[in-house]
Design a protein around this motif. Sequence first.
Motif, PDB file in Angstrom:
ATOM      1  N   ASN A  40       0.851  -1.203   0.000  1.00 44.77           N
ATOM      2  CA  ASN A  40       0.000   0.000   0.000  1.00 44.77           C
ATOM      3  C   ASN A  40       0.883   1.248   0.000  1.00 44.77           C
ATOM      4  O   ASN A  40       1.874   1.314   0.720  1.00 44.77           O
ATOM      5  N   GLY A  41       0.510   2.221  -0.822  1.00 45.48           N
ATOM      6  CA  GLY A  41       1.258   3.479  -0.865  1.00 45.48           C
ATOM      7  C   GLY A  41       2.526   3.419  -1.700  1.00 45.48           C
ATOM      8  O   GLY A  41       3.314   4.362  -1.724  1.00 45.48           O
ATOM      9  N   ALA A  42       2.725   2.321  -2.423  1.00 47.64           N
ATOM     10  CA  ALA A  42       3.958   2.153  -3.208  1.00 47.64           C
ATOM     11  C   ALA A  42       4.038   3.107  -4.399  1.00 47.64           C
ATOM     12  O   ALA A  42       5.116   3.353  -4.935  1.00 47.64           O
ATOM     13  N   GLY A  43       2.878   3.616  -4.837  1.00 48.34           N
ATOM     14  CA  GLY A  43       2.872   4.519  -5.987  1.00 48.34           C
ATOM     15  C   GLY A  43       2.206   3.951  -7.222  1.00 48.34           C
ATOM     16  O   GLY A  43       2.275   4.528  -8.309  1.00 48.34           O
ATOM     17  N   LYS A  44       1.492   2.843  -7.057  1.00 53.78           N
ATOM     18  CA  LYS A  44       0.901   2.151  -8.205  1.00 53.78           C
ATOM     19  C   LYS A  44      -0.197   2.997  -8.866  1.00 53.78           C
ATOM     20  O   LYS A  44      -0.175   3.227 -10.076  1.00 53.78           O
ATOM     21  N   THR A  45      -1.169   3.439  -8.054  1.00 56.13           N
ATOM     22  CA  THR A  45      -2.257   4.242  -8.627  1.00 56.13           C
ATOM     23  C   THR A  45      -1.709   5.558  -9.178  1.00 56.13           C
ATOM     24  O   THR A  45      -2.165   6.043 -10.221  1.00 56.13           O
ATOM     25  N   THR A  46      -0.713   6.110  -8.497  1.00 56.83           N
ATOM     26  CA  THR A  46      -0.103   7.346  -9.001  1.00 56.83           C
ATOM     27  C   THR A  46       0.486   7.103 -10.393  1.00 56.83           C
ATOM     28  O   THR A  46       0.335   7.928 -11.301  1.00 56.83           O
ATOM     29  N   ALA A  47       1.132   5.954 -10.586  1.00 60.52           N
ATOM     30  CA  ALA A  47       1.685   5.631 -11.907  1.00 60.52           C
ATOM     31  C   ALA A  47       0.569   5.554 -12.950  1.00 60.52           C
ATOM     32  O   ALA A  47       0.697   6.078 -14.062  1.00 60.52           O
ATOM     33  N   PHE A  74     -11.219   2.407 -12.071  1.00 63.47           N
ATOM     34  CA  PHE A  74     -10.701   3.039 -10.862  1.00 63.47           C
ATOM     35  C   PHE A  74     -10.706   2.058  -9.693  1.00 63.47           C
ATOM     36  O   PHE A  74     -11.501   1.118  -9.640  1.00 63.47           O
ATOM     37  N   GLN A  75      -9.810   2.350  -8.725  1.00 61.11           N
ATOM     38  CA  GLN A  75      -9.692   1.515  -7.527  1.00 61.11           C
ATOM     39  C   GLN A  75     -11.034   1.474  -6.787  1.00 61.11           C
ATOM     40  O   GLN A  75     -11.449   0.437  -6.297  1.00 61.11           O
ATOM     41  N   ASN A  76     -11.712   2.626  -6.703  1.00 64.38           N
ATOM     42  CA  ASN A  76     -13.061   2.676  -6.135  1.00 64.38           C
ATOM     43  C   ASN A  76     -14.040   2.809  -7.288  1.00 64.38           C
ATOM     44  O   ASN A  76     -13.845   3.651  -8.166  1.00 64.38           O
TER      45      ASN A  76
HETATM   46  N1  LIG Z   1      -2.958  13.634  -5.002  1.00 61.75           N
HETATM   47  C1  LIG Z   1      -2.052  13.340  -4.058  1.00 61.75           C
HETATM   48  N2  LIG Z   1      -1.534  14.282  -3.243  1.00 61.75           N
HETATM   49  C2  LIG Z   1      -0.605  13.969  -2.316  1.00 61.75           C
HETATM   50  N3  LIG Z   1      -0.111  12.738  -2.119  1.00 61.75           N
HETATM   51  C3  LIG Z   1      -0.605  11.753  -2.894  1.00 61.75           C
HETATM   52  C4  LIG Z   1      -1.580  11.989  -3.910  1.00 61.75           C
HETATM   53  N4  LIG Z   1      -1.863  10.803  -4.517  1.00 61.75           N
HETATM   54  C5  LIG Z   1      -1.112   9.884  -3.918  1.00 61.75           C
HETATM   55  N5  LIG Z   1      -0.343  10.448  -2.950  1.00 61.75           N
HETATM   56  C6  LIG Z   1       0.633   9.750  -2.104  1.00 61.75           C
HETATM   57  O1  LIG Z   1       1.506   9.036  -2.962  1.00 61.75           O
HETATM   58  C7  LIG Z   1       1.858   7.780  -2.391  1.00 61.75           C
HETATM   59  C8  LIG Z   1       1.500   6.678  -3.351  1.00 61.75           C
HETATM   60  O2  LIG Z   1       0.073   6.543  -3.382  1.00 61.75           O
HETATM   61  P1  LIG Z   1      -0.689   5.583  -4.394  1.00 61.75           P
HETATM   62  O3  LIG Z   1      -2.133   5.829  -4.228  1.00 61.75           O
HETATM   63  O4  LIG Z   1      -0.095   5.733  -5.743  1.00 61.75           O
HETATM   64  O5  LIG Z   1      -0.285   4.152  -3.812  1.00 61.75           O
HETATM   65  P2  LIG Z   1      -0.769   2.705  -4.267  1.00 61.75           P
HETATM   66  O6  LIG Z   1       0.474   1.937  -4.575  1.00 61.75           O
HETATM   67  O7  LIG Z   1      -1.801   2.799  -5.304  1.00 61.75           O
HETATM   68  O8  LIG Z   1      -1.372   2.131  -2.897  1.00 61.75           O
HETATM   69  P3  LIG Z   1      -2.669   1.188  -2.622  1.00 61.75           P
HETATM   70  O9  LIG Z   1      -2.195  -0.219  -2.844  1.00 61.75           O
HETATM   71  O10 LIG Z   1      -2.977   1.440  -1.190  1.00 61.75           O
HETATM   72  O11 LIG Z   1      -3.769   1.613  -3.544  1.00 61.75           O
HETATM   73  C9  LIG Z   1       1.149   7.703  -1.051  1.00 61.75           C
HETATM   74  O12 LIG Z   1       2.040   8.116  -0.042  1.00 61.75           O
HETATM   75  C10 LIG Z   1      -0.002   8.684  -1.207  1.00 61.75           C
HETATM   76  O13 LIG Z   1      -0.382   9.221   0.026  1.00 61.75           O
END
Ligand SMILES: Nc1ncnc2c1ncn2[C@@H]1O[C@H](COP(=O)(O)OP(=O)(O)OP(=O)(O)O)[C@@H](O)[C@H]1O
Length: 260
Positions: A39-46, A85-87
């Motif tokens: 969780n929080g690795a950056g996957k959704t951000t990518a 989307f995740q949700n």
């Molecule tokens: N819009 C934003 N503004 C600030 N920080 C953000 C934003 N989006 C994501 N983050 C941060 O970037 C990091 C990566 O988040 P992300 O949602 O990409 O993780 P994830 O790998 O998809 O996790 P999960 O498995 O929980 O969905 C986290 O620390 C999150 O809090």
Amino acid sequence: MTALLEVNNIAKRFGGLLAVNDVSFSIDEGEILAMIGPNGAGKTTAFNCVTGLYAISSGDIRFRGRSLVRLKPHRIAALGITRTFQNIRLFSYMTAVDNVMVGEHCRMQAHVWDAVLRTPKARREERDVATRAVRILARMGLEQYADTYAHNLPYGLQRRLEIARALASGPALLLLDEPAAGLNPNEKAELMGVISRLRDDGLTIFLIEHDMRLVMGVSDRIVVLDQGSKIAEGTPAEVRNDARVIAAYLGTAVTEERSA
Ligand SMILES: Nc1ncnc2c1ncn2[C@@H]1O[C@H](COP(=O)(O)OP(=O)(O)OP(=O)(O)O)[C@@H](O)[C@H]1O
Ligand SMILES: [Mg+2]
């Protein structure tokens, strides 16, 4: 063979946080590539960087050789990249078929005045869109729910309807963000079949998923992120035995039993 999607050294910074840190990978046409990580690795951000929801801080993303940097999400969708989307983000008070028709809007040609005046062109287009939407529902095994309101569908079918809507714009690359989240074991098994069939139909799939049985079962290759950085890449067999990957998952072996 040139890659369908090339992600080159991308970074995404939120203030002091480097959510994605110098990540590179590519996806070949017809491949299922999974991205995993804690969780929080950056996957959704990518995902958000690839689909244009976030502007990358540095690096380059290319689709069929063309840079996507600075393109708006609807332009990227029109080029052939769509996502779920995740949700779940469905229109709850619209029927299944209407939800899919909404997904086709970026393909439609008729001008708003054609629609307002209900010109023959607009009516023909609406009919074609509806026909295609029903066909897509059938492809996802949802044809009997065409007229059911989205909020009345069981959760597993809502997730599938999301995929149907993403298919409506006719993508070449489909991004799925945790499609198995909240599904029961039966629904997960069905979803694996759905994903494999979509690939057999010619789609390229980029998948984020915590359910290791699903990931290991459908993926050709896996990219692993941890705290924004890529720590491993390889076949399912290579990744599940990688020491850094095992350590990232808090010392627990990446077994098929693990799910978030
Ligand atoms: N819009 C934003 N503004 C600030 N920080 C953000 C934003 N989006 C994501 N983050 C941060 O970037 C990091 C990566 O988040 P992300 O949602 O990409 O993780 P994830 O790998 O998809 O996790 P999960 O498995 O929980 O969905 C986290 O620390 C999150 O809090
Ligand atoms: Mg996420």
